[in-house]
Motif scaffolding. Structure first.
Motif, PDB file in Angstrom:
ATOM      1  N   VAL A  38      26.665  98.711  30.108  1.00  0.00           N
ATOM      2  CA  VAL A  38      26.354  98.580  28.678  1.00  0.00           C
ATOM      3  C   VAL A  38      26.220  99.961  28.032  1.00  0.00           C
ATOM      4  N   ILE A  39      25.600 100.894  28.757  1.00  0.00           N
ATOM      5  CA  ILE A  39      25.447 102.266  28.238  1.00  0.00           C
ATOM      6  C   ILE A  39      26.821 102.935  28.110  1.00  0.00           C
ATOM      7  N   VAL A  40      27.638 102.780  29.138  1.00  0.00           N
ATOM      8  CA  VAL A  40      28.983 103.375  29.129  1.00  0.00           C
ATOM      9  C   VAL A  40      29.828 102.758  28.010  1.00  0.00           C
TER      10      VAL A  40
ATOM     11  N   ALA B  45      20.628  98.963  25.854  1.00  0.00           N
ATOM     12  CA  ALA B  45      20.516  98.754  27.302  1.00  0.00           C
ATOM     13  C   ALA B  45      19.186  98.109  27.688  1.00  0.00           C
ATOM     14  N   PHE B  46      18.143  98.367  26.912  1.00  0.00           N
ATOM     15  CA  PHE B  46      16.844  97.712  27.124  1.00  0.00           C
ATOM     16  C   PHE B  46      17.037  96.194  27.010  1.00  0.00           C
ATOM     17  N   GLY B  47      17.749  95.787  25.974  1.00  0.00           N
ATOM     18  CA  GLY B  47      18.054  94.356  25.808  1.00  0.00           C
ATOM     19  C   GLY B  47      18.850  93.813  26.981  1.00  0.00           C
ATOM     20  N   ALA B  48      19.816  94.602  27.460  1.00  0.00           N
ATOM     21  CA  ALA B  48      20.644  94.173  28.595  1.00  0.00           C
ATOM     22  C   ALA B  48      19.812  94.048  29.870  1.00  0.00           C
TER      23      ALA B  48
ATOM     24  N   CYS C  78      14.233  97.980  35.013  1.00  0.00           N
ATOM     25  CA  CYS C  78      15.683  98.067  35.234  1.00  0.00           C
ATOM     26  C   CYS C  78      16.471  98.585  34.037  1.00  0.00           C
ATOM     27  N   GLY C  79      15.765  99.114  33.033  1.00  0.00           N
ATOM     28  CA  GLY C  79      16.433  99.698  31.872  1.00  0.00           C
ATOM     29  C   GLY C  79      16.489 101.212  31.985  1.00  0.00           C
ATOM     30  N   PRO C  80      16.985 101.879  30.937  1.00  0.00           N
ATOM     31  CA  PRO C  80      17.098 103.337  30.959  1.00  0.00           C
ATOM     32  C   PRO C  80      15.768 104.027  30.627  1.00  0.00           C
TER      33      PRO C  80
END
Length: 410
Positions: free
Chosen positions: A47-49, A289-292, A232-234
């Protein structure tokens, strides 16, 4: 031990985490420092990429397509957070750089509400980030900081908490789960009792979020903080939940773009929630990414995760206590998958160093909770903290490593 077998397919889950394939000092990595930061699954990395590859743009201000896409994805993440924590309105979700930022935002805001002689209560088992901002607030305002004591098991002494509460109490701070001991605190009792004397409550949920799905409406808490990198987030992104009535009262924490409605050199009016507290360009990729990461955890199921981690905790506790001279700090009846321990006659740092040589990552020291270590009169502990991607085989490796360290150092 008659434990319920878990429904988690841990072998498959581990494939989601690329870092678990690496070696440290020529041995397979055994990562047991999850309370400091969890690892990131490929689904979140992707998701970040994807953001930087395909729609990297500043949000909320642009009319062009990329900006619209980024804004939509960021606001969708806010709604995922709202839903996950059962928050009444999306506007009550403030993106922050993490729990420390969130706590400082609230502490700063209360500077204008407190006066000399007001009292603020903080628990004895807080992380430094839920102590220092309040000490600074007390110095600025003349308020008095009082401490809810703890006992030898690492549980709060609730009778004394109730005695400390009074009409003078304006604010109460407590972590949902202790990062150093794993204790799950009785926060509902704390929130309800505090509200009876008219005090506001901030709960530090950084350690709880990976293990417990906290329901903001059921808790009726005033403020709750979370860091994405614990679940598990950034890194560099988190959330402050605040009740709308409080967020409207608190002054902005930082001035800049995005948090204003209108600016002239004579006067500035502030934007509505949540933007009032979100000055500047945020960590857009981080927010998305937090949401992901929440999607990823919800797909596995937090109840299944908690059940499996409980299994790991019981297994590891039993095995470690077989080691001669080993003492566990934090033996609360209700705790999560954290084991803080020492071996009589050995400094925790020395054990941690030997474990590292064996490819085992644990945390040593006071875990940013020095008052806890002072309470037990120890320099620190070795802390092994387990996540749902850890295995019993890894626990066995830890136990063998600790035995080896003991034999070498004693």
């Amino acid at each position: 031990m008659g434990m319920v077998r878990t429904s988690l397919d841990v072998a498959t889950i581990r494939k989601d985490f690329p870092i678990l394939n690496r070696e440290v000092n020529g041995r397979p990595l055994v990562y047991l420092d999850n309370a400091a930061t969890s690892q990131t699954p490929q689904q979140v990395i992707d998701v970040i990429v994807d953001y930087y590859h395909n729609y990297n743009a500043n949000i909320h201000r642009g009319v062009h397509a990329l900006s619209q896409e980024a804004t939509d994805a960021y606001e969708e993440a806010r709604q995922k957070i709202q839903k996950h924590f059962n928050i009444a309105k999306a506007d009550e979700v403030i993106f922050t750089s993490g729990t420390t930022h969130a706590i400082n935002l609230v502490a700063n805001g209360f500077s204008s509400f407190l006066k000399t002689g007001d009292e603020i209560l903080v628990s004895a088992m807080e992380h430094h980030s839920n102590i220092v901002p309040w000490q600074m607030l007390a110095e600025r305002t003349g308020a008095v900081l009082k401490v809810i004591p703890m006992n030898q098991n690492g549980e709060l002494v609730m009778e004394q908490f109730h005695e400390l509460l009074s009409e003078k109490t304006q604010l109460v701070f407590c972590n949902h789960i202790s990062n150093a001991l794993g204790t799950i605190n009785p926060i509902k009792e704390i929130i309800d009792a505090s509200h009876e004397v008219g005090a506001a409550v901030l709960i530090d949920g950084a350690q709880a979020a990976p293990h417990i799905k906290a329901d903001m409406q059921a808790l009726d808490v005033d403020f709750y903080t979370v860091s994405a990198h614990k679940l598990c987030g950034p890194t560099g992104v988190g959330m402050l939940y605040g009740k709308e009535e409080w967020l409207k009262k608190l002054p902005p924490y930082q001035g800049g773009g995005e948090m204003i409605a209108e600016v002239t050199f004579e006067k500035t009016t502030y934007a509505d929630l949540p933007h009032k507290f979100e000055a500047g360009t945020p960590n857009i990729a981080g927010g998305i990414a937090f949401g992901a990461a929440l999607d990823y955890l919800n797909q596995i199921g937090l109840e299944a995760i908690a059940q499996y981690e409980e299994e790991l905790l019981k297994y590891a506790t039993k095995k470690l206590l077989d080691i001669e001279g080993l003492k566990i700090y934090g033996t609360a009846e209700k705790k999560t998958s954290v084991i803080s321990f020492n071996i009589k006659g050995i400094h925790p740092y020395d054990i941690g160093t030997i474990l590292d040589k064996l490819g085992i990552a644990v945390r040593t020291g006071h875990h940013c909770a020095q008052p806890i270590m002072d309470f037990y009169q120890i320099p620190g502990t070795v802390r092994a903290s387990f996540s749902f991607y850890n295995t019993k085989e890894e626990v066995d490796t830890l136990v063998e490593g600790v035995k080896r360290a003991r034999n070498m150092l004693l």
